[in-house]
Design a protein around this motif. Structure first.
Motif, PDB file in Angstrom:
ATOM      1  N   VAL A 128       1.224 -14.486 -11.120  1.00  0.00           N
ATOM      2  CA  VAL A 128       0.724 -14.099  -9.770  1.00  0.00           C
ATOM      3  C   VAL A 128       1.134 -12.855  -9.137  1.00  0.00           C
ATOM      4  N   ILE A 129       2.542 -12.398  -9.383  1.00  0.00           N
ATOM      5  CA  ILE A 129       2.790 -11.133  -8.949  1.00  0.00           C
ATOM      6  C   ILE A 129       2.031  -9.674  -9.800  1.00  0.00           C
ATOM      7  N   PRO A 130       2.145  -9.988 -10.984  1.00  0.00           N
ATOM      8  CA  PRO A 130       1.611  -8.938 -11.754  1.00  0.00           C
ATOM      9  C   PRO A 130       0.086  -8.604 -11.632  1.00  0.00           C
ATOM     10  N   TYR A 131      -0.843  -9.907 -11.449  1.00  0.00           N
ATOM     11  CA  TYR A 131      -2.218  -9.742 -11.161  1.00  0.00           C
ATOM     12  C   TYR A 131      -2.337  -9.176  -9.907  1.00  0.00           C
ATOM     13  N   SER A 132      -1.417  -9.527  -9.004  1.00  0.00           N
ATOM     14  CA  SER A 132      -1.638  -8.785  -7.590  1.00  0.00           C
ATOM     15  C   SER A 132      -1.397  -7.246  -7.566  1.00  0.00           C
ATOM     16  N   LEU A 133      -0.211  -7.064  -8.328  1.00  0.00           N
ATOM     17  CA  LEU A 133       0.006  -5.510  -8.346  1.00  0.00           C
ATOM     18  C   LEU A 133      -1.036  -4.754  -9.051  1.00  0.00           C
ATOM     19  N   ALA A 158      -3.169  -1.520  -7.706  1.00  0.00           N
ATOM     20  CA  ALA A 158      -3.232  -0.288  -8.494  1.00  0.00           C
ATOM     21  C   ALA A 158      -4.464   0.245  -8.998  1.00  0.00           C
ATOM     22  N   LEU A 159      -5.210  -0.717  -9.492  1.00  0.00           N
ATOM     23  CA  LEU A 159      -6.591  -0.388 -10.017  1.00  0.00           C
ATOM     24  C   LEU A 159      -7.652  -0.068  -8.915  1.00  0.00           C
ATOM     25  N   ARG A 160      -7.503  -0.341  -7.794  1.00  0.00           N
ATOM     26  CA  ARG A 160      -7.958   0.132  -6.441  1.00  0.00           C
ATOM     27  C   ARG A 160      -7.814   1.700  -6.178  1.00  0.00           C
ATOM     28  N   ARG A 161      -6.728   2.110  -6.616  1.00  0.00           N
ATOM     29  CA  ARG A 161      -6.151   3.644  -6.219  1.00  0.00           C
ATOM     30  C   ARG A 161      -5.735   4.292  -7.381  1.00  0.00           C
ATOM     31  N   MET A 162      -6.139   4.047  -8.471  1.00  0.00           N
ATOM     32  CA  MET A 162      -5.971   4.881  -9.777  1.00  0.00           C
ATOM     33  C   MET A 162      -6.893   4.884 -10.608  1.00  0.00           C
ATOM     34  N   PRO A 163      -7.349   6.000 -11.603  1.00  0.00           N
ATOM     35  CA  PRO A 163      -8.126   5.850 -12.669  1.00  0.00           C
ATOM     36  C   PRO A 163      -7.954   4.801 -13.669  1.00  0.00           C
ATOM     37  N   PRO A 164      -8.772   3.944 -14.193  1.00  0.00           N
ATOM     38  CA  PRO A 164      -8.473   3.168 -15.147  1.00  0.00           C
ATOM     39  C   PRO A 164      -7.861   3.920 -16.422  1.00  0.00           C
ATOM     40  N   GLY A 203       0.760  -1.206   0.109  1.00  0.00           N
ATOM     41  CA  GLY A 203      -0.138  -0.071   0.120  1.00  0.00           C
ATOM     42  C   GLY A 203       0.769   1.111   0.250  1.00  0.00           C
ATOM     43  N   ALA A 204       2.203   1.214   0.314  1.00  0.00           N
ATOM     44  CA  ALA A 204       2.891   2.335   0.430  1.00  0.00           C
ATOM     45  C   ALA A 204       3.577   2.462  -0.802  1.00  0.00           C
ATOM     46  N   VAL A 205       3.700   1.689  -1.788  1.00  0.00           N
ATOM     47  CA  VAL A 205       4.042   1.932  -3.160  1.00  0.00           C
ATOM     48  C   VAL A 205       3.164   2.706  -3.958  1.00  0.00           C
ATOM     49  N   PRO A 206       3.381   3.813  -4.621  1.00  0.00           N
ATOM     50  CA  PRO A 206       2.732   4.617  -5.558  1.00  0.00           C
ATOM     51  C   PRO A 206       1.970   3.758  -6.558  1.00  0.00           C
ATOM     52  N   PRO A 207       0.829   3.923  -6.886  1.00  0.00           N
ATOM     53  CA  PRO A 207       0.165   3.123  -7.993  1.00  0.00           C
ATOM     54  C   PRO A 207       0.752   2.847  -9.323  1.00  0.00           C
ATOM     55  N   PRO A 208       1.115   4.079  -9.769  1.00  0.00           N
ATOM     56  CA  PRO A 208       2.009   4.041 -11.168  1.00  0.00           C
ATOM     57  C   PRO A 208       3.208   2.994 -10.963  1.00  0.00           C
ATOM     58  N   ALA A 209       3.982   3.098  -9.976  1.00  0.00           N
ATOM     59  CA  ALA A 209       5.123   2.139  -9.580  1.00  0.00           C
ATOM     60  C   ALA A 209       4.740   0.699  -9.560  1.00  0.00           C
ATOM     61  N   GLN A 210       3.343   0.562  -9.040  1.00  0.00           N
ATOM     62  CA  GLN A 210       2.817  -1.029  -8.985  1.00  0.00           C
ATOM     63  C   GLN A 210       2.713  -1.634 -10.434  1.00  0.00           C
ATOM     64  N   VAL A 211       2.068  -0.650 -11.283  1.00  0.00           N
ATOM     65  CA  VAL A 211       1.755  -0.694 -12.629  1.00  0.00           C
ATOM     66  C   VAL A 211       2.980  -1.342 -13.484  1.00  0.00           C
ATOM     67  N   LEU A 212       4.149  -0.353 -13.101  1.00  0.00           N
ATOM     68  CA  LEU A 212       5.197  -0.437 -13.787  1.00  0.00           C
ATOM     69  C   LEU A 212       6.163  -1.865 -13.284  1.00  0.00           C
ATOM     70  N   ALA A 213       5.963  -1.794 -12.201  1.00  0.00           N
ATOM     71  CA  ALA A 213       6.579  -3.221 -11.581  1.00  0.00           C
ATOM     72  C   ALA A 213       6.022  -4.355 -12.134  1.00  0.00           C
ATOM     73  N   GLY A 214       4.707  -4.377 -12.304  1.00  0.00           N
ATOM     74  CA  GLY A 214       3.902  -5.464 -12.853  1.00  0.00           C
ATOM     75  C   GLY A 214       4.393  -5.909 -14.212  1.00  0.00           C
ATOM     76  N   ILE A 215       4.378  -4.761 -15.088  1.00  0.00           N
ATOM     77  CA  ILE A 215       4.909  -4.911 -16.578  1.00  0.00           C
ATOM     78  C   ILE A 215       6.313  -5.495 -16.582  1.00  0.00           C
ATOM     79  N   VAL A 216       7.254  -4.889 -15.712  1.00  0.00           N
ATOM     80  CA  VAL A 216       8.322  -5.541 -15.634  1.00  0.00           C
ATOM     81  C   VAL A 216       8.613  -6.932 -15.386  1.00  0.00           C
ATOM     82  N   SER A 217       7.731  -7.504 -14.375  1.00  0.00           N
ATOM     83  CA  SER A 217       7.454  -8.652 -13.848  1.00  0.00           C
ATOM     84  C   SER A 217       7.112  -9.537 -14.824  1.00  0.00           C
ATOM     85  N   VAL A 218       5.943  -9.160 -15.597  1.00  0.00           N
ATOM     86  CA  VAL A 218       5.716 -10.072 -16.582  1.00  0.00           C
ATOM     87  C   VAL A 218       6.790 -10.249 -17.932  1.00  0.00           C
TER      88      VAL A 218
END
Length: 302
Positions: A233-238, A242-248, A25-40
């Motif tokens: 597993v990791i990108p789905y979770s991230l 992220a979608l809970r805290r940022m506009p689609p 929750g402390a990680v900014p949503p954009p960083a979560q999306v980017l981390a998910g992309i890198v993970s994939v």
């Protein structure tokens, strides 16, 4: 924060899941999306390392098997669903399995960045499909120009690699539409878990026929589990967090960076060097995807 006590007078023991939740929750949503992309994309690069041992079909079978196992354990889905819900789950699973098989078959013949760039035509088609606006036509022409550049400047890239990537793009478009239906007809992650299990059943026979007992090598199983965690597993979770805290709309624009990230991961992890024309093609598709996502969302909001 959830805490447990291990005995009278002892210090509280902090729950690991609570700590993980707070850290995420402390990680900014954009960083979560980017981390998910890198993970994939790192997961895809890791899977490509398995091709020499188990082939592309074996790698996708391992990925889907372990991803399904993790999701079934986490969600423990109920099999009591209506006929229409089951129809959606079955369709979702079949498309998911076909999409992964086509993607990995393309990956065996072409660089990661090129495959992901072509595959990204699927969600782009969904974003602008049915639109009659001139601007959406511009995005479509821009994406088509990017793919044309990839085709013209493909060098040693076999035509089969392009065709498999295009098939993966078509499956991705169907996957997006079926994902929306899955969300309407199922609850929580139960439908996802069942769909992933069906996808694993689609890929498993192909992987077994292609690889045989090589799939049971301990190091292969460990790498396959890593691919499943990184790619699913990791990108789905991230992405869910992220979608809970940022506009689609913002989420969609960030996701359009995936082809560029794939090209960079392919360069760093796999040593796949793209030429100037291919990088220009990636840039065109990324621009088209970002523009189509942003203007399509804006048009609906108005």
């Amino acid at each position: 924060m959830h805490v447990d006590r291990v005995g009278p007078g002892s210090l509280p023991r902090v729950s690991l899941t609570a700590l993980a939740g707070r850290a995420l929750g402390a990680v900014p949503p954009p960083a979560q999306v980017l981390a998910g992309i890198v993970s994939v994309q790192v997961g895809a690069a890791l899977a490509k390392q398995l091709f020499g041992a188990v082939g592309s079909a074996g790698a996708v079978a391992l990925r889907l098997f372990f991803a399904a196992l993790v999701l079934l354990v986490v969600w423990r889905p109920s099999f009591r669903m209506g006929r229409r819900a089951w129809a959606v789950v079955v369709g979702y699973g079949l498309v998911l399995g076909a999409m992964n098989l086509c993607f990995y078959l393309a990956l065996a013949k072409a660089p990661l960045g090129i495959v992901v760039t072509i595959e990204f035509l699927g969600p782009l088609a969904v974003a602008i499909g049915g639109s009659r606006r001139l601007l959406d036509g511009v995005w479509a022409l821009l994406a088509a120009g990017g793919v044309a550049l990839l085709t013209e400047g493909r060098g040693e890239l076999p035509l089969a690699g392009i065709l498999f990537a295009l098939a993966a793009a078509a499956c991705w478009a169907c996957y997006i539409l079926l994902s929306a239906a899955l969300g309407r007809h199922t609850t929580d992650g139960g439908g996802l878990a069942l769909g992933m299990a069906l996808a694993a059943m689609v890929a498993a026979p192909v992987g077994i026929l292609d690889s045989g007992t090589a799939l049971l090598e301990p190091w292969v199983l460990v790498v396959g589990l890593g691919v499943a965690l990184l790619s699913s597993v990791i990108p789905y979770s991230l992405e869910l967090e992220a979608l809970r805290r940022m506009p689609p709309k913002v989420f969609g624009v960030l996701m359009s960076l995936e082809p560029a990230v794939a090209a960079l991961v392919g360069l760093v992890v796999l040593g796949e060097i793209l030429g100037p024309v291919q990088w220009l093609a990636v840039l065109l598709v990324v621009t088209a995807a970002a523009g189509a996502t942003r203007t399509a969302r804006t048009g609906r909001e108005r």
